[in-house]
Scaffold this motif. Structure first.
Motif, PDB file in Angstrom:
ATOM      1  N   PHE A 351     -14.906   9.283  12.280  1.00  0.00           N
ATOM      2  CA  PHE A 351     -13.749  10.069  12.731  1.00  0.00           C
ATOM      3  C   PHE A 351     -12.659  10.215  11.681  1.00  0.00           C
ATOM      4  O   PHE A 351     -12.039  11.267  11.602  1.00  0.00           O
ATOM      5  CB  PHE A 351     -13.172   9.472  14.022  1.00  0.00           C
ATOM      6  N   VAL A 352     -12.419   9.176  10.903  1.00  0.00           N
ATOM      7  CA  VAL A 352     -11.313   9.287   9.944  1.00  0.00           C
ATOM      8  C   VAL A 352     -11.782   9.735   8.564  1.00  0.00           C
ATOM      9  O   VAL A 352     -10.969  10.029   7.696  1.00  0.00           O
ATOM     10  CB  VAL A 352     -10.475   7.989   9.846  1.00  0.00           C
ATOM     11  N   GLY A 353     -13.096   9.822   8.357  1.00  0.00           N
ATOM     12  CA  GLY A 353     -13.624  10.354   7.099  1.00  0.00           C
ATOM     13  C   GLY A 353     -13.066   9.623   5.899  1.00  0.00           C
ATOM     14  O   GLY A 353     -13.020   8.390   5.853  1.00  0.00           O
ATOM     15  N   SER A 354     -12.588  10.381   4.915  1.00  0.00           N
ATOM     16  CA  SER A 354     -12.095   9.771   3.676  1.00  0.00           C
ATOM     17  C   SER A 354     -10.773   9.038   3.894  1.00  0.00           C
ATOM     18  O   SER A 354     -10.279   8.357   3.006  1.00  0.00           O
ATOM     19  CB  SER A 354     -11.913  10.844   2.603  1.00  0.00           C
ATOM     20  N   GLY A 355     -10.194   9.159   5.101  1.00  0.00           N
ATOM     21  CA  GLY A 355      -8.976   8.396   5.415  1.00  0.00           C
ATOM     22  C   GLY A 355      -9.262   6.950   5.781  1.00  0.00           C
ATOM     23  O   GLY A 355      -8.346   6.179   6.064  1.00  0.00           O
ATOM     24  N   MET A 356     -10.552   6.530   5.767  1.00  0.00           N
ATOM     25  CA  MET A 356     -10.908   5.170   6.211  1.00  0.00           C
ATOM     26  C   MET A 356     -10.210   4.101   5.377  1.00  0.00           C
ATOM     27  O   MET A 356      -9.687   3.128   5.924  1.00  0.00           O
ATOM     28  CB  MET A 356     -12.431   4.978   6.154  1.00  0.00           C
ATOM     29  N   ASN A 357     -10.199   4.260   4.042  1.00  0.00           N
ATOM     30  CA  ASN A 357      -9.565   3.238   3.202  1.00  0.00           C
ATOM     31  C   ASN A 357      -8.082   3.101   3.527  1.00  0.00           C
ATOM     32  O   ASN A 357      -7.527   2.006   3.548  1.00  0.00           O
ATOM     33  CB  ASN A 357      -9.761   3.552   1.719  1.00  0.00           C
ATOM     34  N   TYR A 358      -7.431   4.251   3.775  1.00  0.00           N
ATOM     35  CA  TYR A 358      -6.008   4.231   4.142  1.00  0.00           C
ATOM     36  C   TYR A 358      -5.818   3.501   5.474  1.00  0.00           C
ATOM     37  O   TYR A 358      -4.926   2.659   5.616  1.00  0.00           O
ATOM     38  CB  TYR A 358      -5.471   5.671   4.230  1.00  0.00           C
ATOM     39  N   HIS A 359      -6.662   3.777   6.469  1.00  0.00           N
ATOM     40  CA  HIS A 359      -6.548   3.111   7.776  1.00  0.00           C
ATOM     41  C   HIS A 359      -6.835   1.613   7.655  1.00  0.00           C
ATOM     42  O   HIS A 359      -6.200   0.798   8.331  1.00  0.00           O
ATOM     43  CB  HIS A 359      -7.480   3.768   8.804  1.00  0.00           C
ATOM     44  N   LEU A 360      -7.786   1.236   6.782  1.00  0.00           N
ATOM     45  CA  LEU A 360      -8.060  -0.190   6.576  1.00  0.00           C
ATOM     46  C   LEU A 360      -6.836  -0.894   5.988  1.00  0.00           C
ATOM     47  O   LEU A 360      -6.584  -2.067   6.277  1.00  0.00           O
ATOM     48  CB  LEU A 360      -9.264  -0.379   5.642  1.00  0.00           C
ATOM     49  N   GLN A 361      -6.064  -0.178   5.180  1.00  0.00           N
ATOM     50  CA  GLN A 361      -4.863  -0.764   4.594  1.00  0.00           C
ATOM     51  C   GLN A 361      -3.693  -0.805   5.580  1.00  0.00           C
ATOM     52  O   GLN A 361      -2.953  -1.787   5.607  1.00  0.00           O
ATOM     53  CB  GLN A 361      -4.406   0.054   3.372  1.00  0.00           C
ATOM     54  N   ALA A 362      -3.523   0.266   6.363  1.00  0.00           N
ATOM     55  CA  ALA A 362      -2.260   0.448   7.074  1.00  0.00           C
ATOM     56  C   ALA A 362      -2.339   0.441   8.600  1.00  0.00           C
ATOM     57  O   ALA A 362      -1.317   0.248   9.256  1.00  0.00           O
ATOM     58  CB  ALA A 362      -1.619   1.768   6.614  1.00  0.00           C
ATOM     59  N   ASN A 363      -3.526   0.657   9.191  1.00  0.00           N
ATOM     60  CA  ASN A 363      -3.624   0.756  10.647  1.00  0.00           C
ATOM     61  C   ASN A 363      -3.820  -0.644  11.248  1.00  0.00           C
ATOM     62  O   ASN A 363      -4.870  -1.268  11.082  1.00  0.00           O
ATOM     63  CB  ASN A 363      -4.804   1.665  11.022  1.00  0.00           C
ATOM     64  N   GLU A 364      -2.793  -1.127  11.951  1.00  0.00           N
ATOM     65  CA  GLU A 364      -2.835  -2.509  12.458  1.00  0.00           C
ATOM     66  C   GLU A 364      -4.014  -2.733  13.403  1.00  0.00           C
ATOM     67  O   GLU A 364      -4.617  -3.801  13.408  1.00  0.00           O
ATOM     68  CB  GLU A 364      -1.519  -2.847  13.164  1.00  0.00           C
ATOM     69  N   PHE A 365      -4.325  -1.727  14.210  1.00  0.00           N
ATOM     70  CA  PHE A 365      -5.441  -1.860  15.157  1.00  0.00           C
ATOM     71  C   PHE A 365      -6.774  -2.022  14.423  1.00  0.00           C
ATOM     72  O   PHE A 365      -7.547  -2.934  14.706  1.00  0.00           O
ATOM     73  CB  PHE A 365      -5.475  -0.649  16.094  1.00  0.00           C
TER      74      PHE A 365
END
Length: 421
Positions: A351-365
Motif C-alpha cells: 500500500f505505501v510503495g516506495s514510502g515504506m522506508n519513510y513509514h518505517l522511520q516515522a509512522n509510530e504504528f
C-alpha cells in the motif's frame, strides 16, 4: 495503468501509478524542508498550508459529479498518505474521508472502487490501531464483504477489496471472532482454486485466479494474529488441503500457496516444537519438484521466479529455516527473519510503495508492529557510536519479534473464551 509487485499482484498503490495529471495537482508533495532552507520557518509554514489546502481540495473532489475528478482526488489522497505522516490532519477529517470512500465503493466503477479500497487501508495505516480506525472499519467492513462475495461485482474491485479487507482487519478489527469470520470469507474464494481429488485443476480465468490469490494472501496475513487454539483448528482443516493449490496453472497462486504453507509450518512449530504433518514426505516431494521445475509448457521467467522461491519454501518445511533479509531505512535497519514478518512487511509495502522506508522511520504504528521503538531522529555520528554487531542485532530483532508475537497471542487469548471454537 497498474504495476506488478511481489508475486505479480496488481499493487493497489505504487508511486508509478500516480498519473502525471494527479501529481501535477500535488506539486508540493516534495519535502517542505527544501523550501525552509531558502526562506526559514515562514516558507515552511506556507508550504504546509498550501499542502493542506490541496488535500482539502482532494477531499472535496471525492464527491464531484465527474468520475475522472473523483478518481484523481482518490489518487491524490493515496499519494499523500503513502508518502507523509498526516495523522492530525486526517484524524480531524476521518469520518468525512470514510463517507467518501463508502460512496465511491458503492457507486463507482472498477478503477474508482479499487482506489477507494486502497485509500481505506492507507487511512487505517495513518490512524494506527485503536478506536479511530475501528470506527472507520466498522463503516466499511460490510461494504467490503458485500463486494467480495458478489460474483457479479467488478472483478478489479473484488481483487482490491480482497487485499484491503485483509490489512484493514489486521489493523482495525477489535474482535478475534470477527477475524475468524473474515478469514472464512477468504476461504470461500481461494478454496475454489483447489485441484480436484483426481489431480485435475478447475478452469479459472486469470482475473479470478488473481482474486483467489489475493484472498489467500490476506488469509495468510490474518494467520499471524490467530490464537493458538484457532491455529490448531486451521492446521487440521486447511494444511492437508492447501498443497492442492500448488497444482494451479497460475505461477502467482503457486508461489502464494507455497509461502502460506511455509508460514503455517512456522506458526505450528512456534505453538508446538514437535509439530508433525502426516503427508510431510509427499509435500516435500511436491515442493522439490517446483523448486527444480523444468516443465516445457511454462514461461522461463515464471520458472526462474518460482524455483528461487520454492527453494526457500522447501528449506522452511524441511528444516524450519528462513532466508533473512536486512531492510535499511535512514540510519536504522530491520531484519526480516521469519515468514510472519515477511508476510506483514509485504502487506504494508503493497500500500505505501516506495514510502515504506519513510513509514518505517516515522509512522509510530508501523514501528510498533515491527518492534522498532519510538521514531529515532539521530545523526549518523551518533548512530555509528551506538552500532552493535550484525549478529547481535539479528538475535535481538529475532527475539523481540517472537516475544511480541507471543505476547499478542496471549493478549488476544484474554479477550475471548479460548475453549474449542
Amino acid at each position: 495503468k497498474s504495476t506488478r509487485g511481489h508475486h505479480g499482484n496488481v499493487q493497489p498503490f505504487s508511486d508509478e501509478d500516480a498519473s502525471i495529471e494527479t501529481l501535477s495537482h500535488c506539486s508540493s508533495f516534495s519535502d517542505t524542508t527544501s523550501v525552509a532552507d531558502e526562506g526559514g520557518e515562514a516558507s515552511e509554514d506556507t508550504a504546509q498550508e498550501d499542502f493542506q489546502y490541496k488535500l482539502k481540495g482532494f477531499i472535496d473532489s471525492t464527491v464531484d459529479k465527474s468520475a475522472k475528478t473523483r478518481q484523481g482526488a482518490l489518487d491524490g489522497l493515496k499519494t499523500a498518505m503513502a508518502t507523509r505522516i498526516l495523522y492530525e490532519f486526517i484524524s480531524e477529517r476521518r469520518m468525512t474521508i470514510t463517507d467518501s470512500i463508502e460512496r465511491c465503493l458503492k457507486k463507482g466503477k472498477g478503477e474508482e472502487q479499487r482506489a477507494a479500497a486502497s485509500l481505506a487501508c492507507l487511512l487505517c495505516i495513518q490512524l494506527g490501531s485503536g478506536i479511530e480506525s475501528e470506527e472507520v472499519f466498522k463503516t466499511l467492513k460490510p461494504i467490503f464483504k458485500n463486494i467480495l462475495a458478489d460474483g457479479s461485482a467488478n472483478i478489479q474491485a473484488r481483487q482490491a477489496v480482497a487485499t484491503s479487507l485483509g490489512l484493514c482487519t489486521l489493523v482495525a478489527e477489535d474482535d478475534i471472532l470477527d477475524v475468524q469470520a473474515t478469514m472464512e470469507c477468504f476461504e470461500n474464494l481461494f478454496t475454489r482454486s483447489y485441484a480436484r481429488m483426481d489431480g485435475t485443476c478447475p478452469s479459472i480465468n486469470p482475473q479470478t485466479s488473481q482474486l483467489h490469490t489475493n484472498s489467500l494472501l490476506s488469509w495468510a496475513l490474518l494467520l499471524t494474529i490467530c490464537t493458538p487454539n484457532q491455529l490448531k483448528d486451521i492446521l487440521c482443516k486447511h494444511l492437508p488441503k492447501l498443497p492442492r493449490l500448488l497444482e494451479s496453472e497460475d505461477v502467482n497462486m503457486r508461489i502464494a500457496a507455497g509461502e502460506t504453507i511455509a508460514l503455517l509450518f512456522e506458526l505450528a512449530r512456534d505453538v508446538d516444537s514437535d509439530f508433525e504433518f502426516d503427508d510431510w514426505d509427499a509435500l516435500c516431494d511436491k515442493l522439490n519438484a517446483l523448486a527444480t521445475d523444468c516443465n516445457k509448457h511454462r514461461a522461463k521467467t515464471d520458472k526462474r521466479k518460482q524455483r528461487s522461491v520454492f527453494r526457500d519454501i522447501l528449506k522452511a518445511v524441511e528444516e524450519g529455516d528462513f532466508q533473512s533479509e536486512a531492510i535499511r531505512f535512514g540510519t536504522e535497519r530491520m531484519t526480516i527473519d521469519s515468514w510472519v514478518r515477511k508476510r506483514t512487511y509485504d502487506a504494508f509495502r503493497e500500500f505505501v510503495g516506495s514510502g515504506m522506508n519513510y513509514h518505517l522511520q516515522a509512522n509510530e504504528f508501523i514501528r510498533d508492529v515491527f518492534e522498532l521503538g519510538p521514531p529515532m531522529l539521530v545523526d549518523s555520528a551518533t548512530m555509528k557510536a551506538m552500532k552493535i554487531s550484525r549478529f547481535e542485532r539479528h538475535l535481538h530483532n529475532s527475539a523481540a519479534f517472537k516475544a511480541r508475537t507471543k505476547a499478542r497471542s496471549k493478549f488476544r487469548d484474554k479477550r475471548v473464551d479460548v475453549g474449542e471454537f
